[in-house]
Design a protein around this motif. Structure first.
Motif, PDB file in Angstrom:
ATOM      1  N   VAL A   1      -7.322   5.677  -5.034  1.00 45.95           N
ATOM      2  CA  VAL A   1      -6.694   5.158  -3.807  1.00 45.95           C
ATOM      3  C   VAL A   1      -5.253   5.612  -3.656  1.00 45.95           C
ATOM      4  N   GLY A   2      -4.623   6.075  -4.750  1.00 50.87           N
ATOM      5  CA  GLY A   2      -3.213   6.420  -4.691  1.00 50.87           C
ATOM      6  C   GLY A   2      -2.925   7.872  -4.396  1.00 50.87           C
ATOM      7  N   THR A   3      -3.941   8.724  -4.400  1.00 53.30           N
ATOM      8  CA  THR A   3      -3.741  10.143  -4.084  1.00 53.30           C
ATOM      9  C   THR A   3      -4.200  10.390  -2.653  1.00 53.30           C
ATOM     10  N   GLY A   4      -3.278  10.777  -1.820  1.00 53.30           N
ATOM     11  CA  GLY A   4      -3.633  11.003  -0.422  1.00 53.30           C
ATOM     12  C   GLY A   4      -3.492   9.731   0.389  1.00 53.30           C
ATOM     13  N   ARG A   5      -3.892   9.840   1.635  1.00 55.64           N
ATOM     14  CA  ARG A   5      -3.771   8.715   2.551  1.00 55.64           C
ATOM     15  C   ARG A   5      -4.833   7.662   2.262  1.00 55.64           C
ATOM     16  N   LEU A   6      -4.409   6.384   2.245  1.00 55.35           N
ATOM     17  CA  LEU A   6      -5.337   5.289   1.973  1.00 55.35           C
ATOM     18  C   LEU A   6      -6.338   5.163   3.116  1.00 55.35           C
TER      19      LEU A   6
ATOM     20  N   ARG B   1     -11.877   5.710   0.427  1.00 56.01           N
ATOM     21  CA  ARG B   1     -11.187   5.735  -0.853  1.00 56.01           C
ATOM     22  C   ARG B   1     -11.138   4.340  -1.474  1.00 56.01           C
ATOM     23  N   LEU B   2     -10.838   3.343  -0.662  1.00 53.70           N
ATOM     24  CA  LEU B   2     -10.736   1.973  -1.163  1.00 53.70           C
ATOM     25  C   LEU B   2     -12.077   1.482  -1.694  1.00 53.70           C
ATOM     26  N   LEU B   3     -13.150   1.762  -0.968  1.00 53.51           N
ATOM     27  CA  LEU B   3     -14.475   1.331  -1.411  1.00 53.51           C
ATOM     28  C   LEU B   3     -14.886   2.055  -2.690  1.00 53.51           C
ATOM     29  N   ALA B   4     -14.632   3.365  -2.754  1.00 54.65           N
ATOM     30  CA  ALA B   4     -14.982   4.119  -3.958  1.00 54.65           C
ATOM     31  C   ALA B   4     -14.184   3.630  -5.160  1.00 54.65           C
ATOM     32  N   GLY B   5     -12.887   3.415  -4.978  1.00 54.99           N
ATOM     33  CA  GLY B   5     -12.074   2.902  -6.069  1.00 54.99           C
ATOM     34  C   GLY B   5     -12.489   1.513  -6.493  1.00 54.99           C
ATOM     35  N   GLY B   6     -12.824   0.646  -5.529  1.00 60.18           N
ATOM     36  CA  GLY B   6     -13.254  -0.702  -5.856  1.00 60.18           C
ATOM     37  C   GLY B   6     -14.576  -0.733  -6.606  1.00 60.18           C
ATOM     38  N   LEU B   7     -15.531   0.112  -6.183  1.00 60.05           N
ATOM     39  CA  LEU B   7     -16.816   0.173  -6.879  1.00 60.05           C
ATOM     40  C   LEU B   7     -16.643   0.654  -8.323  1.00 60.05           C
TER      41      LEU B   7
ATOM     42  N   ARG C   1       5.735   1.394  -7.094  1.00 54.72           N
ATOM     43  CA  ARG C   1       6.565   2.551  -7.427  1.00 54.72           C
ATOM     44  C   ARG C   1       5.791   3.861  -7.270  1.00 54.72           C
ATOM     45  N   ILE C   2       4.463   3.799  -7.320  1.00 54.94           N
ATOM     46  CA  ILE C   2       3.665   5.021  -7.120  1.00 54.94           C
ATOM     47  C   ILE C   2       3.921   5.586  -5.738  1.00 54.94           C
ATOM     48  N   ARG C   3       4.022   4.714  -4.731  1.00 53.90           N
ATOM     49  CA  ARG C   3       4.195   5.171  -3.351  1.00 53.90           C
ATOM     50  C   ARG C   3       5.555   5.795  -3.107  1.00 53.90           C
ATOM     51  N   THR C   4       6.569   5.360  -3.868  1.00 58.10           N
ATOM     52  CA  THR C   4       7.923   5.877  -3.642  1.00 58.10           C
ATOM     53  C   THR C   4       8.311   6.963  -4.633  1.00 58.10           C
ATOM     54  N   ALA C   5       7.404   7.331  -5.543  1.00 57.54           N
ATOM     55  CA  ALA C   5       7.724   8.354  -6.538  1.00 57.54           C
ATOM     56  C   ALA C   5       7.922   9.702  -5.851  1.00 57.54           C
ATOM     57  N   SER C   6       8.861  10.484  -6.381  1.00 60.89           N
ATOM     58  CA  SER C   6       9.205  11.759  -5.758  1.00 60.89           C
ATOM     59  C   SER C   6       8.480  12.951  -6.361  1.00 60.89           C
TER      60      SER C   6
ATOM     61  N   ALA D   1      -2.430  -3.501  -4.265  1.00 54.34           N
ATOM     62  CA  ALA D   1      -1.541  -2.608  -5.003  1.00 54.34           C
ATOM     63  C   ALA D   1      -0.962  -1.521  -4.113  1.00 54.34           C
ATOM     64  N   MET D   2      -1.696  -1.107  -3.080  1.00 50.26           N
ATOM     65  CA  MET D   2      -1.237  -0.036  -2.205  1.00 50.26           C
ATOM     66  C   MET D   2      -0.511  -0.526  -0.956  1.00 50.26           C
ATOM     67  N   THR D   3      -0.544  -1.820  -0.688  1.00 45.46           N
ATOM     68  CA  THR D   3       0.027  -2.312   0.578  1.00 45.46           C
ATOM     69  C   THR D   3       1.134  -3.343   0.397  1.00 45.46           C
ATOM     70  N   VAL D   4       1.077  -4.135  -0.662  1.00 39.22           N
ATOM     71  CA  VAL D   4       2.047  -5.228  -0.829  1.00 39.22           C
ATOM     72  C   VAL D   4       3.350  -4.677  -1.397  1.00 39.22           C
ATOM     73  N   ARG D   5       4.492  -5.118  -0.830  1.00 40.34           N
ATOM     74  CA  ARG D   5       5.790  -4.613  -1.269  1.00 40.34           C
ATOM     75  C   ARG D   5       6.808  -5.713  -1.539  1.00 40.34           C
ATOM     76  N   ARG D   6       6.799  -6.786  -0.761  1.00 38.95           N
ATOM     77  CA  ARG D   6       7.822  -7.813  -0.892  1.00 38.95           C
ATOM     78  C   ARG D   6       7.529  -8.747  -2.062  1.00 38.95           C
ATOM     79  N   GLY D   7       8.600  -9.353  -2.607  1.00 42.25           N
ATOM     80  CA  GLY D   7       8.478 -10.179  -3.799  1.00 42.25           C
ATOM     81  C   GLY D   7       7.567 -11.377  -3.626  1.00 42.25           C
ATOM     82  N   VAL D   8       7.731 -12.124  -2.536  1.00 37.94           N
ATOM     83  CA  VAL D   8       6.904 -13.308  -2.323  1.00 37.94           C
ATOM     84  C   VAL D   8       5.440 -12.911  -2.136  1.00 37.94           C
ATOM     85  N   ALA D   9       5.202 -11.836  -1.399  1.00 36.17           N
ATOM     86  CA  ALA D   9       3.829 -11.370  -1.186  1.00 36.17           C
ATOM     87  C   ALA D   9       3.202 -10.890  -2.497  1.00 36.17           C
ATOM     88  N   ILE D  10       3.994 -10.241  -3.353  1.00 34.87           N
ATOM     89  CA  ILE D  10       3.476  -9.789  -4.642  1.00 34.87           C
ATOM     90  C   ILE D  10       3.053 -10.979  -5.486  1.00 34.87           C
TER      91      ILE D  10
END
Length: 293
Positions: A103-108, A112-118, A34-39, A166-175
């Motif tokens: 990872v959620g602010t700006g383009r992934l 960003r992913l490495l910094a957030g993961g660390l 929902r973060i990605r689709t928030a207005s 969290a930033m890429t998965v969208r479908r129910g089965v994949a989640i």
């Protein structure tokens, strides 16, 4: 060196801890989507807080405490320092929240992913060993540095994978599949860190200060129940993409037709004037305003 048992109640506690980690991961991944689709920034912050609570609070910290119910040391009772235990929970939620913000602010990107993961992985490891430091028993805790380093590496890899999902998965089965993988990673980090632990009992046995596990279990279970119910309610109450599309369609249907601007095309039979008078609210000219015949 005291004998340590990580599964005092058999496979009940690890099974429950894995189920909690999967449940928290599913809710967290949905909230993160929902973060990605928030207005608006406010909505993004709201869903980020809920995702941090689901992943950090339920999938990680509650899983840790549930697994600790099966931990026992021969020759000593185990109690917990309540303030330190609360700090360990806050560490997990805040670490995941900051990682999602990175990872959620700006383009992934990979940076960003490495910094957030660390950052998140270090926070999760800090949560684990802070929770261990909250234990009170008649002995001294020791750790194998190699296994501690291995648990830290697992925490960073697991956190990085969780943020990417969290930033890429969208479908129910994949989640759901991703949540199963995250549950394995979280539990793997926990039991790797626990395998590094050793306990050296004191020769003199005194009274152990702190709260009993049973006294902490009830409030934690209630916290999990209310937290999960609140997350589910927030997800069900929030409008979906289909709801927004339907609302936009209805708004477009109700909006009045736009007035023609600058239309200089010929109108020999007065169709343009008639269409204007036929609109709702149009005023017909009075008898005295009409031109003479």
């Amino acid at each position: 060196m005291a004998e340590i048992n990580h599964f005092e109640y058999g496979w009940i506690t690890p099974a429950l801890s894995y189920a909690l980690s999967v449940l928290g991961s599913v809710l967290g991944l949905i909230c993160a989507g929902r973060i990605r689709t928030a207005s608006s920034a406010g909505q993004r912050a709201w869903w980020g807080i809920l995702a941090a609570w689901a992943i950090g609070g339920t999938a990680i910290w509650t899983m840790h405490f549930m697994a600790m119910l099966g931990f026992a040391v021969s020759g000593s009772r185990i109690k917990y320092d309540v303030p330190v235990t609360v700090v360990s929970a806050l560490l997990a939620v805040v670490a995941v929240g900051i990682g999602l913000a990175i990872v959620g602010t700006g383009r992934l990107s990979a940076v960003r992913l490495l910094a957030g993961g660390l950052f998140t992985g270090a926070g999760v490891a800090a949560m684990h060993y802070t929770g261990m430091a909250a234990m009170r028993l008649n002995g001294e805790l020791g750790y194998d540095p190699t296994r501690v380093a291995l648990s830290l590496l697992i925490a960073v890899v697991a956190a990085t994978a969780a943020l990417w999902l969290a930033m890429t998965v969208r479908r129910g089965v994949a989640i759901f599949a991703s949540a199963l993988v995250m549950g394995v990673a979280v539990n793997g980090m926990h039991f790797t860190g626990m395998s590094a632990l050793s306990v050296h009992l004191h020769e003199r046995r005194g009274e152990v200060a702190g709260a009993e596990v049973g006294s902490l279990l009830i409030p934690i279970v209630l916290l999990v129940i209310f937290g999960v119910v609140g997350l589910v309610y927030a997800l069900l109450a929030a409008p979906t993409d289909e709801d927004r599309a339907a609302a936009a369609y209805l708004a477009a249907r109700r909006a009045p037709a736009a007035e023609p601007v600058g239309d200089d095309s010929p109108d020999p039979v007065g169709l343009r004037a008639r269409s204007t008078l036929a609109r709702p609210g149009a005023q017909f000219p009075s008898r005295r305003d009409r031109p003479p015949r």
